[in-house]
Design an enzyme around this catalytic site. Structure first.
Site, PDB file in Angstrom:
ATOM      1  N   ARG A  50       0.821  -1.217   0.000  1.00 53.30           N
ATOM      2  CA  ARG A  50       0.000   0.000   0.000  1.00 53.30           C
ATOM      3  C   ARG A  50       0.852   1.262   0.000  1.00 53.30           C
ATOM      4  O   ARG A  50       0.375   2.331  -0.369  1.00 53.30           O
ATOM      5  CB  ARG A  50      -0.925  -0.002   1.219  1.00 53.30           C
ATOM      6  CG  ARG A  50      -2.003  -1.064   1.176  1.00 53.30           C
ATOM      7  CD  ARG A  50      -2.845  -1.077   2.429  1.00 53.30           C
ATOM      8  NE  ARG A  50      -2.063  -1.441   3.618  1.00 53.30           N
ATOM      9  CZ  ARG A  50      -2.564  -1.571   4.830  1.00 53.30           C
ATOM     10  NH1 ARG A  50      -3.853  -1.343   5.031  1.00 53.30           N
ATOM     11  NH2 ARG A  50      -1.807  -1.900   5.847  1.00 53.30           N
ATOM     12  N   LYS A 156       2.040 -18.038   9.522  1.00 49.25           N
ATOM     13  CA  LYS A 156       1.241 -18.267  10.724  1.00 49.25           C
ATOM     14  C   LYS A 156       0.789 -16.908  11.276  1.00 49.25           C
ATOM     15  O   LYS A 156       1.434 -15.897  10.974  1.00 49.25           O
ATOM     16  CB  LYS A 156       2.038 -19.057  11.762  1.00 49.25           C
ATOM     17  CG  LYS A 156       3.060 -18.241  12.552  1.00 49.25           C
ATOM     18  CD  LYS A 156       3.614 -19.065  13.686  1.00 49.25           C
ATOM     19  CE  LYS A 156       4.512 -18.239  14.572  1.00 49.25           C
ATOM     20  NZ  LYS A 156       3.833 -17.295  15.444  1.00 49.25           N
ATOM     21  N   LYS A 190      14.890 -24.525  10.145  1.00 50.57           N
ATOM     22  CA  LYS A 190      16.184 -24.448  10.824  1.00 50.57           C
ATOM     23  C   LYS A 190      16.974 -25.740  10.611  1.00 50.57           C
ATOM     24  O   LYS A 190      16.443 -26.844  10.691  1.00 50.57           O
ATOM     25  CB  LYS A 190      15.977 -24.200  12.321  1.00 50.57           C
ATOM     26  CG  LYS A 190      15.363 -22.836  12.650  1.00 50.57           C
ATOM     27  CD  LYS A 190      15.152 -22.680  14.143  1.00 50.57           C
ATOM     28  CE  LYS A 190      14.491 -21.346  14.476  1.00 50.57           C
ATOM     29  NZ  LYS A 190      15.396 -20.212  14.268  1.00 50.57           N
ATOM     30  N   HIS A 248       5.021 -24.093  16.481  1.00 44.99           N
ATOM     31  CA  HIS A 248       6.438 -24.415  16.661  1.00 44.99           C
ATOM     32  C   HIS A 248       6.664 -25.587  17.610  1.00 44.99           C
ATOM     33  O   HIS A 248       7.344 -26.560  17.282  1.00 44.99           O
ATOM     34  CB  HIS A 248       7.196 -23.206  17.215  1.00 44.99           C
ATOM     35  CG  HIS A 248       7.110 -21.983  16.367  1.00 44.99           C
ATOM     36  ND1 HIS A 248       6.961 -22.045  15.004  1.00 44.99           N
ATOM     37  CD2 HIS A 248       7.185 -20.667  16.669  1.00 44.99           C
ATOM     38  CE1 HIS A 248       6.931 -20.816  14.515  1.00 44.99           C
ATOM     39  NE2 HIS A 248       7.059 -19.967  15.507  1.00 44.99           N
ATOM     40  N   LYS A 348       8.118 -15.456  27.103  1.00 41.75           N
ATOM     41  CA  LYS A 348       8.876 -14.240  26.825  1.00 41.75           C
ATOM     42  C   LYS A 348       9.460 -13.672  28.117  1.00 41.75           C
ATOM     43  O   LYS A 348       9.001 -13.988  29.210  1.00 41.75           O
ATOM     44  CB  LYS A 348       7.981 -13.203  26.142  1.00 41.75           C
ATOM     45  CG  LYS A 348       7.564 -13.622  24.731  1.00 41.75           C
ATOM     46  CD  LYS A 348       6.814 -12.516  24.025  1.00 41.75           C
ATOM     47  CE  LYS A 348       6.521 -12.908  22.575  1.00 41.75           C
ATOM     48  NZ  LYS A 348       7.738 -13.041  21.763  1.00 41.75           N
TER      49      LYS A 348
END
Length: 506
Positions: A50, A156, A190, A248, A348
């Protein structure tokens, strides 16, 4: 014969071409493939977004991204002008049918120029809520009618729960074949994740003990030190359970638990993974509190810096009940894994950034050894370190030098960096090359996605009805809430962590 002479002419459309994913991951990955001669000889990247850019400004922006994020910042040099000629950018309204008509025209024009019909890849690097609408437009405007020459790539999250994932799969199945659809999970790209299959099935040493007769339990840790940063609005609707566990973490579990495939055909590998997901015992709603723990980080200090709590992050509600940490215990109900617990944790603002898989073997009998030997006894352990360390280590018992029979646990370590001089490719390099080559082995199939959602639906449903009373319940730089330790300690186990990095010891 190099790889590019074997690959068909291809055009990669990146929807969200002016966005963060294209800048940080996709273009640096494509440039590395170009440097390694792994792209088709006739290849074109068309960024669609955009934001209004001239092609010169757009290319300069991408070059800045490569200089900042590529694993080969020093390799830009003289090859960039050649690669940049393959890049085009168009500011478009993706709700306008004419935009898709133009794309079809570009494909036809390139086909004439290259004297071959190109493969068209549509990479939806956009917000999840925009992806279905773009897919519908691609179908309505008949841009993807040839299943052998068109592919559509989804990032995802794929759905928000089982029902939405099922509805999205049903919608896509009405417009495309499953062979056209690539659902990306970058963890599977990975090198160390792919090496799990090589380790398990290319070595006769391990398969005979890869079962409940010898393995006591399995642990999977996916820890991050960062907070949600500028993803607060997305994370509020997601949380750690949807953001990490559904894709994951469960994919890593499948790699460990799957049965040996009869071949490396993409559907054969994915069949084995679906079997694992279908065999995972669904947690009874009344037992969720016994088998799963959620947490949310508060404010505090991390590596010498003061950091805000989750509820103080941008775009996050002051009374948010969104979890930033999940620990859970699963069982795979089949002959191989009967009664072997699989412990998972992800979060986290944790103590260390690490993705780790630990296979804990049952203790060998030590009644034949003297008492002093038994004092330092440790069961054998196999550890796959996925990132940022990349190694495989086996812990075994060895006799300490001296006149007495004293045992010490020691590690035998295979380290990727030390063993191989060449740089390992980034995950997106592997996955983008697979899309071009039409190799779906590392991509989620529709039934995989839905089976993974079914595994975590009991947690989603229970947690959505019961607001946590103790949030925030863990400090930055910790390993999560105390209840996560209790989850595994009730079974007489404890979470395994790698020894501190050499840099951290200094």
């Amino acid at each position: 014969m190099d790889n590019k002479t074997k690959l068909p002419p291809s055009i990669l459309f990146i929807f969200g071409g002016s966005g963060d994913l294209a800048n940080r991951k996709l273009i640096p990955a494509l440039y590395n493939l170009f440097l390694d001669n792994q792209l088709p000889e006739q290849f074109m990247v068309i960024g669609v977004g955009r934001t209004s850019y001239t092609e010169e400004v757009y290319r300069d922006k991408l070059l800045e991204g490569i200089n900042q994020f590529s694993r080969r910042k020093d390799a830009v040099g003289e090859k960039w002008p050649e690669f940049s000629k393959m890049i085009s950018y168009h500011c478009m309204d993706l709700n306008d049918d004419s935009s898709y008509v133009k794309m079809a025209e570009w494909v036809r024009e390139k086909g004439k120029e290259w004297d071959a019909k190109p493969v068209s890849i549509f990479y939806l690097a956009v917000a999840p809520q925009l992806a279905p609408g773009i897919a519908v437009k691609l179908s309505e405007q008949k841009v993807c009618t040839d299943p052998h020459k068109t592919r559509i790539v989804f990032e995802k999250p794929f759905g928000h729960d089982w029902q939405s994932a099922h509805d999205l799969n049903k919608l896509l199945a009405s417009m495309f074949t499953e062979e056209q659809i690539y659902r990306i999970d970058h963890y599977l790209g990975k090198e160390t994740v792919q090496n799990i299959l090589a380790f398990r099935f290319a070595n006769a040493l391990f398969e005979p003990v890869w079962n409940n007769h010898y393995i006591d339990h399995v642990q999977i840790t996916a820890a991050e030190t960062v907070g949600v940063e500028d993803r607060g609005s997305y994370y509020e609707g997601s949380g750690a359970l949807r953001d990490m566990v559904q894709n994951h973490v469960l994919q890593l579990l499948c790699m460990i638990a799957m049965e040996p495939p009869t071949s490396f055909d993409s559907n054969e590998i994915r069949n084995k993974k679906v079997d694992v997901l279908n065999a995972i015992r669904k947690i009874n709603p009344d037992e969720v509190h016994e088998n799963a723990v959620r947490g949310q980080y508060g404010e505090g200090w991390l590596k010498g810096q003061q950091v805000p709590g989750y509820r103080e992050e941008k775009s996050v509600g002051k009374e948010s009940a969104t979890e930033t940490f999940v620990a859970a215990k699963f069982f795979v109900d089949n002959w191989r894994w009967k009664n072997v617990p699989f412990y998972i944790r992800t979060g986290k603002r944790l103590h260390e950034k690490t993705t780790l898989i630990t296979i804990q073997f049952k203790e060998a009998p030590h009644y034949s050894f003297p008492q002093e030997a038994a004092e330092t006894w440790r069961p054998n352990r196999l550890t796959f370190s996925i990132s940022p360390q990349m190694d495989i280590r086996i812990r075994f018992q060895a006799k300490r030098p001296g006149t007495e029979m004293v045992l010490n646990p020691v590690d035998m370590v295979f380290n990727y960096v030390e063993a191989y001089k060449e740089q390992e490719p980034e995950a997106y390099e592997t996955l983008l090359e697979d899309v071009i080559e039409a190799n779906q082995t590392l991509f989620m199939r529709a039934d995989q996605v839905e089976a993974a959602w079914k595994v975590i639906m009991p947690l989603i449903e229970v947690w959505s009805k019961r607001s946590p009373v103790d949030f925030p319940n863990y400090s930055p730089d910790s390993w999560g809430p105390e209840d996560a330790e209790g989850l595994i300690a009730r079974d007489g186990n404890f979470w395994a962590n790698l020894p501190a990095h050499k840099e951290e010891k200094a």
